[in-house]
Structures are given as structure tokens and as C-alpha cells.
Write a protein that holds these residues in place. Structure first.
Motif, PDB file in Angstrom:
ATOM      1  N   GLY A 159       8.018   4.912 -10.545  1.00  0.00           N
ATOM      2  CA  GLY A 159       6.789   5.681 -10.434  1.00  0.00           C
ATOM      3  C   GLY A 159       5.535   4.850 -10.223  1.00  0.00           C
ATOM      4  N   PHE A 160       5.567   3.939  -9.252  1.00  0.00           N
ATOM      5  CA  PHE A 160       4.372   3.150  -8.934  1.00  0.00           C
ATOM      6  C   PHE A 160       4.098   3.219  -7.435  1.00  0.00           C
ATOM      7  N   ASP A 161       2.918   2.766  -7.033  1.00  0.00           N
ATOM      8  CA  ASP A 161       2.530   2.774  -5.626  1.00  0.00           C
ATOM      9  C   ASP A 161       2.694   1.386  -5.025  1.00  0.00           C
ATOM     10  N   ALA A 162       3.104   1.348  -3.774  1.00  0.00           N
ATOM     11  CA  ALA A 162       3.214   0.093  -3.028  1.00  0.00           C
ATOM     12  C   ALA A 162       3.104   0.418  -1.547  1.00  0.00           C
ATOM     13  N   VAL A 163       2.341  -0.380  -0.848  1.00  0.00           N
ATOM     14  CA  VAL A 163       2.124  -0.170   0.586  1.00  0.00           C
ATOM     15  C   VAL A 163       3.088  -1.028   1.377  1.00  0.00           C
TER      16      VAL A 163
END
Length: 302
Positions: free
Chosen positions: A182-186
Motif C-alpha cells: 500500500g505505497f506509491d511509486a512512480v
């Protein structure tokens, strides 16, 4: 002429055609190879597929005393190289090194100019291996969970390089971890492992899930920092590096493989000859040692 005589003549003609085809195939296999061989690698130089392709090419060149040319054709989720190989003359002089990415691409692209099963003759699975979750040394994380916490603390999350681009195991492996944690990464897509690692070393991106073959040398040199391996068990080459599953993500596994194909219609005797030689080469101690040292497990399956 009676029906029986006609049938007999027809059967004799069919038998003659089959016999001629068998003789031609055997002759083709006996004289193969009588010129240089091109191995298309659907990835950039310096990555896992390229390394494996060059190892195999070197062995074939030494055994058969014929030039073996490595032709790197990266891009399009390995589909560019595959398209070129699928349209090549099916005589055994154009081969294709593929990775598991090509099977992924078969499901992601709506329209391809080739069919992975119908347009190729499989020769062998060359090797298999895991991936490394690596970060730039400046990233303040020593574990997977610390990286996740860092991503959650930053607006927009972290950036990561996917060697092989959209749909690659490098891309999907990180997306799987994102979903579980549940984390953001581009995602910053690249045509192969080598350019992705170069930008990771340069600090242009925070992290990457890289092939063992492509990433291990840079982990050993300290240019990138390994947080985890993506296999179920720890790697013998990095015994102090835990698995992603050990960070609390039970069942997480990303593994890849390398295989060799020929265009469909390549004489079976030629395919068999290629398989036998490559399978033999993979059992040689120096070849096995080189592959294992770089993080790949030789296979040599039919």
C-alpha cells in the motif's frame, strides 16, 4: 487401373515424399551450420538476456567454428526482437533469446504481428534466476519495510526503474509489492536492465527490481544497495540479503527465465542439434560456474 492400384500408387508417392523430406532434413542437420548464426536478443546489451545470449553464442562459435553474431533488438516489451525473428527464414541461422517478459507481453498487447506459440519452434530453456530489489546508496533505507515507510512518507512516493519497461517482471514485481504494502511509486520504464541500472547508479531513480545477472555486479561493487531478493529462498550469492517474503509478504516471489527459440518451420533435426549442443554446453563446469556466479541457474530443458 483399379482402385486398389491407384491407392497403392498414391501411398507409394506419399511414402516417397516423406522419405525425401526425412533425407533432406537429415542432410540439413549434418551440414548445419555451414555459415554464421545470428542470435537476436530482445533486450539491451549488458542485461541478463544479453549476458546469457553471449555465453551461448560463444560456446556455439567455439564448438562449430562458425561466427555467431549477437543482434540486440530491445523495446516493446521484447516484441520488436520477437517480430524480427518470427519473420526470419526458418533455416536455423536466426535464433531468438527470450525472457519471461515475452510471455507476459503476449497477454498485454492486443495485437501482435506474431503468435508466441504458433510462430516459433522452442529449442530450450537456458537458465532461470531471481531478481534483486536494489536502491541507490543515498536512499535512507536498509530494509524492504524501511523503503516502504520512506515511500509512504513522501508525496508521490518513490521512483523506480523498470528494466524492460511496461509489462516486464521488473515492473510487475514492484507493482505487486506496491499492492501488497500500500505505497506509491512512480515507474520509470527502460528498454533493458543495463540502462535502468545505469540511472539507478547515477541516482536518477530511487530503486529498481533488477535481474540477478544484471544487478549483482553493481551490488558487489557497492554502486547500488540490495535490500532483498525476490526468490522464495535466499540466494547463495547474497546469503546476507533477505527475501521480500521475509519482510512480511508471505508468498511473494518474482523469478525469470531465459530461453532460445527458432522461427516456426525450422527443420526438427536442426532444432534437435541446437538443443543437444546447448544442453551439453550448459553442463560444462566453466559455463555452469560463470552462470551461477552471475546469479543464473543453468537449465537446458527440452
Amino acid at each position: 487401373m483399379t482402385i486398389g492400384n491407384r491407392l497403392l500408387r498414391l501411398l507409394c508417392n506419399v511414402f516417397s515424399l516423406v522419405l525425401c523430406a526425412s533425407i533432406a532434413g537429415a542432410a540439413s542437420a549434418q551440414s548445419y551450420p555451414n555459415k554464421s548464426i545470428r542470435i537476436i536478443v530482445a533486450a539491451t546489451p549488458g542485461g541478463g538476456a544479453d549476458t546469457v545470449g553471449r555465453m551461448i553464442g560463444q560456446q556455439l562459435a567455439e564448438t562449430w567454428a562458425r561466427a555467431v553474431v549477437i543482434d540486440n533488438r530491445p523495446g516493446g516489451g521484447a516484441t520488436i526482437g520477437a517480430e524480427i525473428a518470427a519473420k526470419a527464414v526458418a533455416d536455423g541461422y536466426t535464433l531468438l533469446v527470450i525472457t519471461s517478459q515475452l510471455t507476459i507481453s503476449q497477454t498485454l498487447y492486443r495485437k501482435l504481428s506474431y503468435h508466441l506459440v504458433k510462430d516459433f519452434a522452442p529449442i530450450t530453456q537456458i537458465a532461470a534466476g531471481a531478481y534483486i530489489l536494489a536502491v541507490h546508496p543515498s536512499v535512507p533505507a536498509k530494509t524492504v519495510n524501511e523503503l516502504i515507510a520512506l515511500a509512504k512518507s513522501k508525496k508521490g512516493g518513490i521512483t523506480y526503474a523498470s528494466g524492460g519497461g511496461i509489462g516486464s517482471a521488473s515492473h510487475l514485481g514492484m507493482e505487486l509489492l506496491k499492492t501488497l504494502a500500500g505505497f506509491d511509486a512512480v515507474n520509470v520504464p527502460y528498454k533493458g536492465t543495463a540502462p535502468a541500472i545505469i540511472d539507478l547508479i547515477a541516482g536518477q531513480v530511487d530503486a529498481s527490481i533488477a535481474t540477478m545477472l544484471g544487478g549483482l555486479p553493481h551490488v558487489r561493487s557497492g554502486k547500488v544497495k540490495a535490500l532483498a531478493v525476490t526468490s522464495i529462498k535466499r540466494s547463495l550469492l547474497l546469503p546476507d540479503v533477505p527475501t521480500v517474503a521475509e519482510a512480511g509478504f508471505r508468498g511473494y516471489e518474482v523469478s525469470g527465465w531465459y530461453g532460445l527459440l527458432a522461427p516456426a518451420g525450422t527443420p526438427r533435426e536442426v532444432v534437435a542439434k541446437l538443443y543437444e549442443e546447448i544442453s551439453r554446453s550448459l553442463k560444462l563446469p566453466d559455463v555452469r560456474d560463470r552462470m551461477v556466479a552471475n546469479g543464473a541457474d543453468p537449465v537446458g530443458s527440452t
